[in-house]
Design an enzyme around this catalytic site. Structure first.
Site, PDB file in Angstrom:
ATOM      1  N   ILE A 189       0.040   3.462   6.235  1.00 62.17           N
ATOM      2  CA  ILE A 189      -1.087   3.406   7.170  1.00 62.17           C
ATOM      3  C   ILE A 189      -2.044   4.565   6.891  1.00 62.17           C
ATOM      4  O   ILE A 189      -1.685   5.726   7.010  1.00 62.17           O
ATOM      5  CB  ILE A 189      -0.591   3.481   8.633  1.00 62.17           C
ATOM      6  CG1 ILE A 189       0.391   2.341   8.918  1.00 62.17           C
ATOM      7  CG2 ILE A 189      -1.783   3.391   9.599  1.00 62.17           C
ATOM      8  CD1 ILE A 189       1.009   2.400  10.304  1.00 62.17           C
ATOM      9  N   HIS A 190      -3.260   4.218   6.507  1.00 62.85           N
ATOM     10  CA  HIS A 190      -4.306   5.222   6.263  1.00 62.85           C
ATOM     11  C   HIS A 190      -5.632   4.573   6.620  1.00 62.85           C
ATOM     12  O   HIS A 190      -5.673   3.527   7.281  1.00 62.85           O
ATOM     13  CB  HIS A 190      -4.272   5.706   4.809  1.00 62.85           C
ATOM     14  CG  HIS A 190      -4.464   4.618   3.802  1.00 62.85           C
ATOM     15  ND1 HIS A 190      -5.653   4.409   3.147  1.00 62.85           N
ATOM     16  CD2 HIS A 190      -3.621   3.648   3.371  1.00 62.85           C
ATOM     17  CE1 HIS A 190      -5.535   3.369   2.338  1.00 62.85           C
ATOM     18  NE2 HIS A 190      -4.309   2.880   2.458  1.00 62.85           N
ATOM     19  N   GLY A 191      -6.734   5.178   6.214  1.00 62.09           N
ATOM     20  CA  GLY A 191      -8.046   4.720   6.658  1.00 62.09           C
ATOM     21  C   GLY A 191      -8.340   3.269   6.373  1.00 62.09           C
ATOM     22  O   GLY A 191      -8.839   2.544   7.235  1.00 62.09           O
ATOM     23  N   ASP A 204       0.861  -1.182   0.000  1.00 61.05           N
ATOM     24  CA  ASP A 204       0.000   0.000   0.000  1.00 61.05           C
ATOM     25  C   ASP A 204       0.892   1.225   0.000  1.00 61.05           C
ATOM     26  O   ASP A 204       1.591   1.497   0.982  1.00 61.05           O
ATOM     27  CB  ASP A 204      -0.919   0.003   1.225  1.00 61.05           C
ATOM     28  CG  ASP A 204      -2.117   0.921   1.028  1.00 61.05           C
ATOM     29  OD1 ASP A 204      -1.896   2.093   0.657  1.00 61.05           O
ATOM     30  OD2 ASP A 204      -3.255   0.484   1.249  1.00 61.05           O
ATOM     31  N   ALA A 250      -5.762   1.128   8.657  1.00 61.33           N
ATOM     32  CA  ALA A 250      -5.951   1.274  10.102  1.00 61.33           C
ATOM     33  C   ALA A 250      -7.385   1.018  10.541  1.00 61.33           C
ATOM     34  O   ALA A 250      -7.633   0.322  11.531  1.00 61.33           O
ATOM     35  CB  ALA A 250      -5.526   2.681  10.538  1.00 61.33           C
TER      36      ALA A 250
END
Length: 307
Positions: free
Chosen positions: A161-163, A157, A166
């Site tokens: 770390i994003h929506g 990705d 996470a």
């Protein structure tokens, strides 16, 4: 499955639903009713009653504003209905949590929504405890876990770390530790702080150089922890494998457009040199899938890449 009905003045409910679906994909249980700019309480009540009549089972109503017309009309009609819960103070984090956690209560939602409000600049200025380089090299005490790491997901990705990672993947897989394997991120204190802010507070985070991540995981350093292993690009994945790391399957989530790239899926664009790297990874016996969010079907990435 619990229905979720978003109600608001104007287009807010539809806007939040649209943003939600960008992150988690289309969800059949999400519905909206709006007080139109030229409408009134009668218009809204008629629309609300019609929508509720079409829904079956338990329904969570999330209103934009306590004391506003949408909330007041919902309370007037459903205060005594045990099948309906009503929460006011709509926000995207609150709606995401309600959408992905069907067992969460209204009180728990309210508590979590308070925690989602963050003074970002102040938080970034604090000392954030993120593992940059885990210098311990004595793996003897982890011998019983060697080669037994519990990798609940391995993903490429570009946004790390994003929506989606996470809020959706990590929580749905009961992740206990996220490991970001990327040399640049491991050497950048600002990026590490940003990653810590983006990760759920209940999940441990390690941001490591690729070779160190491979050594730590293979040697059993994290014991029985449920690990989500995250890469930024396929080149890092290949380096991880060449450093002695192993896994059976990897999921490709997001690779953004770059000049010269071609589209494999809506969220994945690859350069010619990256296609070659993917072929090498696949030749090592790794199954490569494409899946943006858990609700989407998992497809064979290499079949898609080659056609």
């Amino acid at each position: 499955m619990k229905n979720i009905l978003l109600i608001s003045h104007g287009a807010m409910a539809e806007g939040v639903k649209g943003s939600l679906e960008m992150i988690v994909g289309h969800l059949e249980q999400i519905h909206t009713v709006s007080l139109k700019p030229d409408g009134d309480n009668i218009q809204f009540e008629n629309d609300l009653l019609a929508k509720m009549k079409a829904l079956n089972g338990q329904t969570l109503i999330i209103a934009d504003l306590a004391g506003g017309t949408p909330c007041n009309v919902a309370v007037k009609n459903y205060l005594e209905d045990d099948q309906v819960e009503i929460v006011a103070g709509m926000s995207l984090p609150l709606v995401i949590e309600a959408a992905v956690n069907s067992t969460i209560t209204a009180d728990e939602l309210v508590g979590l929504s308070k925690d989602s409000i963050v003074n970002v600049k102040a938080k970034m200025q604090q000392t954030v405890e993120v593992t940059a380089t885990e210098v311990e090299t004595d793996f003897d005490k982890y011998k019983e876990y060697e080669g037994k790491a519990k990798l609940v997901n391995v993903r490429i990705d570009e946004r790390l770390i994003h929506g989606q990672v996470a809020g959706i993947w990590a929580t749905s897989l009961d992740t206990q530790r996220i490991i970001v394997a990327n040399d640049e991120a491991a050497a950048d204190s600002l990026q590490k702080s940003s990653l810590r802010m983006a990760a759920p507070t209940s999940i441990r985070l390690s941001v490591l150089p690729v070779s160190e991540a491979a050594a730590n995981i293979q040697k059993g350093k994290y014991g029985k922890q449920r690990i989500f292993l995250l890469f930024k690009n396929p080149a890092d994945v290949l380096r991880y494998l060449e450093a002695g790391g192993s896994f059976e399957t990897i999921n490709v989530g997001n690779m953004s457009y770059k000049e010269g790239a071609r589209e494999v899926t809506k969220s994945i664009q690859v350069m010619e040199e990256e296609e070659t790297v993917f072929e090498v990874i696949a030749s090592k016996g790794v199954k490569i899938t494409a899946q943006l969010v858990p609700n989407d079907p998992s497809i064979d990435f290499m079949d898609k890449l080659r056609n």
